[in-house]
Design a protein around this motif. Sequence first.
Motif, PDB file in Angstrom:
ATOM      1  N   ARG A  67     -12.787  -6.553  20.793  1.00  0.00           N
ATOM      2  CA  ARG A  67     -13.555  -6.406  19.556  1.00  0.00           C
ATOM      3  C   ARG A  67     -13.597  -4.972  19.035  1.00  0.00           C
ATOM      4  N   PRO A  68     -13.828  -3.953  19.895  1.00  0.00           N
ATOM      5  CA  PRO A  68     -13.799  -2.570  19.369  1.00  0.00           C
ATOM      6  C   PRO A  68     -12.450  -2.197  18.766  1.00  0.00           C
ATOM      7  N   VAL A  69     -11.364  -2.642  19.402  1.00  0.00           N
ATOM      8  CA  VAL A  69     -10.022  -2.349  18.888  1.00  0.00           C
ATOM      9  C   VAL A  69      -9.801  -3.048  17.553  1.00  0.00           C
ATOM     10  N   VAL A  70     -10.264  -4.298  17.458  1.00  0.00           N
ATOM     11  CA  VAL A  70     -10.101  -5.051  16.213  1.00  0.00           C
ATOM     12  C   VAL A  70     -10.850  -4.373  15.075  1.00  0.00           C
ATOM     13  N   THR A  71     -12.034  -3.834  15.368  1.00  0.00           N
ATOM     14  CA  THR A  71     -12.805  -3.132  14.341  1.00  0.00           C
ATOM     15  C   THR A  71     -12.047  -1.910  13.834  1.00  0.00           C
ATOM     16  N   ILE A  72     -11.458  -1.154  14.765  1.00  0.00           N
ATOM     17  CA  ILE A  72     -10.675   0.018  14.373  1.00  0.00           C
ATOM     18  C   ILE A  72      -9.467  -0.408  13.540  1.00  0.00           C
ATOM     19  N   LEU A  73      -8.795  -1.464  13.954  1.00  0.00           N
ATOM     20  CA  LEU A  73      -7.634  -1.952  13.217  1.00  0.00           C
ATOM     21  C   LEU A  73      -8.014  -2.395  11.813  1.00  0.00           C
ATOM     22  N   LEU A  74      -9.150  -3.079  11.686  1.00  0.00           N
ATOM     23  CA  LEU A  74      -9.589  -3.521  10.360  1.00  0.00           C
ATOM     24  C   LEU A  74      -9.895  -2.338   9.459  1.00  0.00           C
ATOM     25  N   THR A  75     -10.524  -1.306  10.019  1.00  0.00           N
ATOM     26  CA  THR A  75     -10.839  -0.111   9.227  1.00  0.00           C
ATOM     27  C   THR A  75      -9.563   0.561   8.730  1.00  0.00           C
ATOM     28  N   LEU A  76      -8.626   0.781   9.650  1.00  0.00           N
ATOM     29  CA  LEU A  76      -7.374   1.434   9.273  1.00  0.00           C
ATOM     30  C   LEU A  76      -6.562   0.567   8.309  1.00  0.00           C
ATOM     31  N   ALA A  77      -6.570  -0.751   8.561  1.00  0.00           N
ATOM     32  CA  ALA A  77      -5.813  -1.653   7.697  1.00  0.00           C
ATOM     33  C   ALA A  77      -6.396  -1.704   6.293  1.00  0.00           C
ATOM     34  N   ALA A  78      -7.733  -1.637   6.197  1.00  0.00           N
ATOM     35  CA  ALA A  78      -8.366  -1.648   4.879  1.00  0.00           C
ATOM     36  C   ALA A  78      -7.957  -0.425   4.070  1.00  0.00           C
ATOM     37  N   ILE A  79      -7.971   0.729   4.710  1.00  0.00           N
ATOM     38  CA  ILE A  79      -7.571   1.960   4.017  1.00  0.00           C
ATOM     39  C   ILE A  79      -6.087   1.913   3.661  1.00  0.00           C
ATOM     40  N   ARG A  80      -5.277   1.502   4.634  1.00  0.00           N
ATOM     41  CA  ARG A  80      -3.831   1.434   4.403  1.00  0.00           C
ATOM     42  C   ARG A  80      -3.475   0.404   3.341  1.00  0.00           C
ATOM     43  N   GLY A  81      -4.169  -0.737   3.360  1.00  0.00           N
ATOM     44  CA  GLY A  81      -3.865  -1.799   2.410  1.00  0.00           C
ATOM     45  C   GLY A  81      -4.256  -1.457   0.989  1.00  0.00           C
ATOM     46  N   LEU A  82      -5.410  -0.813   0.815  1.00  0.00           N
ATOM     47  CA  LEU A  82      -5.856  -0.475  -0.529  1.00  0.00           C
ATOM     48  C   LEU A  82      -5.019   0.651  -1.136  1.00  0.00           C
ATOM     49  N   ARG A  83      -4.438   1.488  -0.302  1.00  0.00           N
ATOM     50  CA  ARG A  83      -3.682   2.636  -0.799  1.00  0.00           C
ATOM     51  C   ARG A  83      -2.168   2.429  -0.710  1.00  0.00           C
ATOM     52  N   VAL A  84      -1.737   1.211  -0.542  1.00  0.00           N
ATOM     53  CA  VAL A  84      -0.300   0.945  -0.435  1.00  0.00           C
ATOM     54  C   VAL A  84       0.393   1.383  -1.718  1.00  0.00           C
ATOM     55  N   PHE A  85       1.513   2.081  -1.557  1.00  0.00           N
ATOM     56  CA  PHE A  85       2.236   2.580  -2.735  1.00  0.00           C
ATOM     57  C   PHE A  85       3.742   2.649  -2.498  1.00  0.00           C
ATOM     58  N   THR A  86       4.154   3.395  -1.460  1.00  0.00           N
ATOM     59  CA  THR A  86       5.562   3.757  -1.319  1.00  0.00           C
ATOM     60  C   THR A  86       6.459   2.531  -1.231  1.00  0.00           C
ATOM     61  N   GLU A  87       6.104   1.578  -0.339  1.00  0.00           N
ATOM     62  CA  GLU A  87       6.982   0.422  -0.182  1.00  0.00           C
ATOM     63  C   GLU A  87       7.058  -0.419  -1.451  1.00  0.00           C
ATOM     64  N   VAL A  88       5.933  -0.535  -2.167  1.00  0.00           N
ATOM     65  CA  VAL A  88       5.941  -1.291  -3.424  1.00  0.00           C
ATOM     66  C   VAL A  88       6.782  -0.567  -4.469  1.00  0.00           C
ATOM     67  N   TYR A  89       6.605   0.744  -4.575  1.00  0.00           N
ATOM     68  CA  TYR A  89       7.324   1.517  -5.587  1.00  0.00           C
ATOM     69  C   TYR A  89       8.826   1.498  -5.323  1.00  0.00           C
ATOM     70  N   VAL A  90       9.219   1.618  -4.049  1.00  0.00           N
ATOM     71  CA  VAL A  90      10.648   1.640  -3.721  1.00  0.00           C
ATOM     72  C   VAL A  90      11.263   0.257  -3.880  1.00  0.00           C
ATOM     73  N   LEU A  91      10.548  -0.783  -3.454  1.00  0.00           N
ATOM     74  CA  LEU A  91      11.106  -2.134  -3.478  1.00  0.00           C
ATOM     75  C   LEU A  91      11.166  -2.718  -4.883  1.00  0.00           C
ATOM     76  N   THR A  92      10.069  -2.595  -5.634  1.00  0.00           N
ATOM     77  CA  THR A  92       9.994  -3.295  -6.928  1.00  0.00           C
ATOM     78  C   THR A  92       9.538  -2.414  -8.078  1.00  0.00           C
ATOM     79  N   GLY A  93       8.887  -1.282  -7.792  1.00  0.00           N
ATOM     80  CA  GLY A  93       8.333  -0.466  -8.868  1.00  0.00           C
ATOM     81  C   GLY A  93       7.204  -1.154  -9.617  1.00  0.00           C
ATOM     82  N   GLY A  94       6.625  -2.184  -9.010  1.00  0.00           N
ATOM     83  CA  GLY A  94       5.552  -2.934  -9.664  1.00  0.00           C
ATOM     84  C   GLY A  94       6.019  -4.210 -10.331  1.00  0.00           C
TER      85      GLY A  94
END
Length: 292
Positions: free
Chosen positions: A209-236
Motif C-alpha cells: 500500500r505505501p508503494v502504491v500510494t507513491i506510484l499514484l502520486t508520481l503517476a498523477a503528476i506524470r500523467g497530467l504533464r504528459v507532453f513529449t510522447e504526444v507531441y512527437v507521435l501525433t502533435g495533438g
Amino acid sequence: MRRLTGTLTPWLFLVPALVLFALFKFVPMGEGIRLSLYDVRPYLGDEWVGLANYRTVLTDPRFQDAVGHTLLLAAGTTLGSMLIGFALAVLLEGHARSLWFVRSAVFLPVVAATAVIGEIWRLLYYPAPNGFLNSLLSWVGLGPWPFLDSPDTALWSVMAVGIWKGAPYDMVLILAGLAGIDRQLYEAAAIDGATVGQRLRHVTLPALRPVVTILLTLAAIRGLRVFTEVYVLTGGGPAGSTDVWMTRIYSLGFERNELGVASAGSVVLFLVTFLLTVIIRIYRGRREATVR
C-alpha cells in the motif's frame, strides 16, 4: 561563534543549487503567474486583463477536450503501468544472478530519451500494410490498423507507448516494496493452506500500500504533464483527438502567440497537480494512522 558557523556552513554549500533553482524554476514560475493576468503584447506593452485569461481557459471547448484526453490518458497509463509493473516485479523477484541482466533490459525504456522512444514507436506504428506492427498483425489475420492516423485509435496508441515506458519504472518501485515483506508471512499463509492467489491478495497487496500510494502520486503528476510522447507521435492530432493539456498550452503559447492564456493554463495545471498531490498525501496519512 562556532555554533553560528556550524549553522551557516550547510547553507553555504546549498547556495549554488538555490541560486540555480531560483533562476531557472522559481523566477520563471513567478513570471508565468504574472503573465497569466495580462494580455501579452510584445513590443506594444502588456495589458492588464485580470482573470479573463483563466475564464478563457476554463470555457474554451478545445481546452475542455484536451483536459478530457489528459485524464483518460493519465488513468489508462497509470492503471496499465501498475498492472504490468506488478506482474513484472512478481516474475523477476529473487536473488538469482541472471535476474540482474533481465531487470536491466526491462528497465531500458525508462532511461531512454522520450523523444527517441516517440520516434521509434512512430515508425513501428506506420499505418501501411507493410508497417512493422501491421506486418505482425497480418500473420494472425488482423489489420492493417491506422494507429496514429485515425481519431478512433490515436489516443489508445499513445496510451500503449506510455504504458510500455512507465511499467518498468513501476516494476522497480514494486520490487523494492516486495523486498521489504517479511517472508515468514508467506510461510505462515502457506501452512494455513492459502493458495498463491490468496497470498498475493492478503499478504502482498496490503504490504504494498505505501508503494502504491507513491506510484499514484508520481503517476498523477506524470500523467497530467504528459507532453513529449504526444507531441512527437501525433502533435495533438489527428483532428485534435490526442490534444492534451500540455500540447494545448504549447499551441496557445508558441503557435498562436497567446502567452497570457497559455500562462493561465499552466497555472491551472500547477494548481490541479498540487491539489491532487496534497489529497493523496492526506489520504496516505489517514490510512497510516488507521493502521497504527
